[in-house]
Design a protein around this motif. Structure first.
Motif, mmCIF file in Angstrom:
data_model
loop_
_atom_site.group_PDB
_atom_site.id
_atom_site.type_symbol
_atom_site.label_atom_id
_atom_site.label_comp_id
_atom_site.label_asym_id
_atom_site.label_seq_id
_atom_site.Cartn_x
_atom_site.Cartn_y
_atom_site.Cartn_z
ATOM 1 N N PHE A 79 0.770 -1.068 0.036
ATOM 2 C CA PHE A 79 0.123 0.261 -0.050
ATOM 3 C C PHE A 79 0.843 1.251 0.011
ATOM 4 O O PHE A 79 1.878 1.417 0.875
ATOM 5 N N ASN A 80 0.565 2.141 -1.068
ATOM 6 C CA ASN A 80 1.423 3.390 -1.407
ATOM 7 C C ASN A 80 0.527 4.243 -1.994
ATOM 8 O O ASN A 80 0.030 4.057 -2.967
ATOM 9 N N ALA A 81 -0.229 5.088 -0.921
ATOM 10 C CA ALA A 81 -1.257 6.065 -1.600
ATOM 11 C C ALA A 81 -0.883 6.962 -2.630
ATOM 12 O O ALA A 81 -1.701 6.893 -3.772
ATOM 13 N N PRO A 82 0.257 7.498 -2.778
ATOM 14 C CA PRO A 82 0.423 8.085 -4.078
ATOM 15 C C PRO A 82 0.539 7.558 -5.254
ATOM 16 O O PRO A 82 0.187 7.764 -6.321
ATOM 17 N N LYS A 83 1.060 6.264 -5.151
ATOM 18 C CA LYS A 83 1.338 5.365 -6.195
ATOM 19 C C LYS A 83 0.084 4.867 -6.601
ATOM 20 O O LYS A 83 -0.358 4.568 -7.782
ATOM 21 N N LEU A 84 -0.923 4.477 -5.613
ATOM 22 C CA LEU A 84 -2.335 3.997 -6.021
ATOM 23 C C LEU A 84 -3.202 4.936 -6.580
ATOM 24 O O LEU A 84 -3.913 4.650 -7.584
ATOM 25 N N ASN A 85 -3.053 6.294 -6.412
ATOM 26 C CA ASN A 85 -3.602 7.330 -6.770
ATOM 27 C C ASN A 85 -3.257 7.693 -8.253
ATOM 28 O O ASN A 85 -4.154 7.896 -9.095
ATOM 29 N N LYS A 86 -1.928 7.243 -8.400
ATOM 30 C CA LYS A 86 -1.505 7.530 -9.883
ATOM 31 C C LYS A 86 -2.111 6.363 -10.986
ATOM 32 O O LYS A 86 -2.562 6.669 -12.054
ATOM 33 N N LEU A 87 -2.206 5.174 -10.244
ATOM 34 C CA LEU A 87 -2.469 4.096 -11.014
ATOM 35 C C LEU A 87 -3.938 4.308 -11.346
ATOM 36 O O LEU A 87 -4.541 4.015 -12.493
ATOM 37 N N LEU A 88 -5.044 4.796 -10.409
ATOM 38 C CA LEU A 88 -6.399 5.119 -10.343
ATOM 39 C C LEU A 88 -6.555 6.174 -11.462
ATOM 40 O O LEU A 88 -7.694 5.962 -12.008
ATOM 41 N N SER A 89 -5.820 7.000 -11.654
ATOM 42 C CA SER A 89 -5.932 8.019 -12.516
ATOM 43 C C SER A 89 -5.347 8.038 -13.879
ATOM 44 O O SER A 89 -5.668 8.728 -14.576
ATOM 45 N N ALA A 90 -4.449 7.043 -14.111
ATOM 46 C CA ALA A 90 -3.596 6.698 -15.240
ATOM 47 C C ALA A 90 -4.660 6.141 -16.586
ATOM 48 O O ALA A 90 -5.587 5.623 -16.156
ATOM 49 N N GLU A 91 -4.407 6.844 -17.557
ATOM 50 C CA GLU A 91 -5.087 6.534 -18.807
ATOM 51 C C GLU A 91 -4.523 4.957 -19.122
ATOM 52 O O GLU A 91 -3.391 4.593 -19.144
ATOM 53 N N ASP A 92 -5.600 4.380 -19.591
ATOM 54 C CA ASP A 92 -5.240 2.911 -20.177
ATOM 55 C C ASP A 92 -4.621 2.847 -21.390
ATOM 56 O O ASP A 92 -4.767 3.749 -22.282
#
Length: 79
Positions: A66-79
């Motif tokens: 669990f890494n909140a900043p990395k998780l946020n990036k993955l959630l907002s990244a374009e596929d």
């Protein structure tokens, strides 16, 4: 919204933290308890080569721990 899947265990602090974090953000996810579902544990190891939890799958991306900043990036990244 991207599909989120979490391989977790009930006694895993990071697993509980990531689920609480996603709940606060209103992000739906599928929780797979690998402690109860041995086939899911085998799939996690076979498919991703990972033996620790949490394993977070977002689209085709895999994150361990669990890494909140990395998780946020993955959630907002374009596929």
């Amino acid at each position: 919204m991207k599909k989120v899947k979490i391989y977790s265990q009930p006694t895993c602090p990071d697993c509980n933290n990531v689920k609480a974090y996603l709940d606060r953000k209103g992000v739906p996810y599928e929780d797979i308890n690998v402690q109860e579902d041995k086939k899911a544990m085998e799939e996690m190891v076979r498919r991703y080569g990972i033996r620790v939890t949490p394993v977070i799958i977002i689209g085709d991306r895999v994150m361990v721990g669990f890494n909140a900043p990395k998780l946020n990036k993955l959630l907002s990244a374009e596929d």
